[in-house]
Design a protein around this motif. Sequence first.
Motif, mmCIF file in Angstrom:
data_model
loop_
_atom_site.group_PDB
_atom_site.id
_atom_site.type_symbol
_atom_site.label_atom_id
_atom_site.label_comp_id
_atom_site.label_asym_id
_atom_site.label_seq_id
_atom_site.Cartn_x
_atom_site.Cartn_y
_atom_site.Cartn_z
ATOM 1 N N ALA A 244 21.801 -9.014 -34.261
ATOM 2 C CA ALA A 244 22.170 -8.003 -33.267
ATOM 3 C C ALA A 244 21.643 -8.367 -31.892
ATOM 4 O O ALA A 244 22.329 -8.188 -30.881
ATOM 5 N N ALA B 95 26.559 -5.210 -32.444
ATOM 6 C CA ALA B 95 25.115 -5.285 -32.250
ATOM 7 C C ALA B 95 24.470 -3.914 -32.418
ATOM 8 O O ALA B 95 23.450 -3.758 -33.106
ATOM 9 N N PHE C 96 19.282 -2.352 -28.096
ATOM 10 C CA PHE C 96 20.381 -3.123 -27.520
ATOM 11 C C PHE C 96 20.193 -3.389 -26.032
ATOM 12 O O PHE C 96 20.361 -4.527 -25.575
#
Length: 499
Positions: free
Chosen positions: A391, A441, A464
């Motif tokens: 991710a 992700a 993220f």
Amino acid sequence: MPTQDDTLIRDATPLYDAARSLHGYFLFRWLREYLNVALGNIQRWSQAGLLGADGRPNAAFRQCLVDFNALDLEILAQLCGLYFYIHAGHRKANHALRRQTTAKRVLYLRGFDYQAAVGVGSGMAMGVSTVDSARFNHRLGELLGHDCEVYKALSPLDLERETQGLEGHFYGDYRALSRHASAPLFSFFLHAGHWQGDIAHLAGRMDSFVVYLSSLSDSVLWELQYLLDHGHAGRTTVIFDRDAILTKNLHAGFYAALPGLAIGKALWLPDRKPLTEAHIDAFRAELETHFAVIPASGFDTHAVALRARILAASGPLPPGRREGSLPFRFYPAQAAPALAALRRLDAALAREVAPGTCDAGEPLDCLPFRLGQLQLRVFTALALGDHPGAARALAAYAGCMDALLAFYTRRGALAAGLPAAELPAWLGVFQDHRDSAASIARLFLEAGPGDRFDAPGETALSGFEPCFSAARQQAEAFIGATAATSAGELPRVWLPSRS
């Protein structure tokens, strides 16, 4: 395989071996295609004289902003989608197994279907497989899936058949994948090195067992012996499919002959031995002395009685004591040295591609090369069951794409001589890659660590944004520096050749 601090791939064979050792031919096929793209890009850059002897970008390559030939969203989405489906199914099965319920729990065991494949030229392959066990999944699901919890190990062919028609969700619609995974049968992913212990762990928590015998493989024979040795035979029903076992005989003979048929190189061959009809019939007679045995040809006739028998059965552990879970051990079933080498490569890639605020990553001196390294990191991370690591690579990939999209949108042109009418399509490539990578992700991060199913995942913001923003800033700095040295002209891009 590279040394600890080296990401130069001198020999790709260990990567393909790792892909082969994960979960059967179907998954291997897509992993191989992914590697063909990621490693093929590196080979193409080298052949074009863009990499030095150390495998790093030279001055000419550092003047290129983007190589469209290196961007393959389908392969990226396929790899991530298949992995997520496997993980989501295992996670749902664990959630059900941890839940305190009075519903009857059934462990469904069977020999996996046979698969083989040979290359037929031009990158194409011909695959051959049996489908008996996969077909029986549906019949058992219809019989028991509505009022029992039925657990199974996810077979390679299960993965192929269950994901057919779901490819459109692989680009980020993972909630739809979660709905389809482990439905109506709960599917655990069992590592080849731990499956016996996992079956034993599950068996003690089950009320009943259904064993579908479409082959007499070593694994299903071990399972039958385990059920017998540990007192579970009285709660076990064996569905004996004599025709399917004989069909496996035909396949075993065909597979053995494949290498000599001059079709192409054998890509995937099972090690199977034909059985005599006398052996098959004698084995069934032996089974009937220990287990309730139903012929597969008469399954529909016995289905109502089977269902009633299962609903009346009770396992040794009552609700409140039978709950549990299985770790998600998704990594190649390889010897320790090969696995350690893959982990070293993954760690080296992680250090190299991590943008500033995620870790002390290497400076970005060539954007197309960095995108290639990020693609490779996605592969190594997922091959090791590290979707949070994948991710972060995908978030960085999305950040780079966002920087490219913003730059070329401002400039209003992509390359000298390219018609203005074509610009929106090229900008759409950046946008599609950015949006899909970003969505995947975030969902990987929300899924949490691979082996801690009681731990909350990172939020989209906390997990993220730092990687995305840092990679975007890094890419913007590279783009700005490259544009500044282009004497007012657009920096170089590498477009697909036109036939």
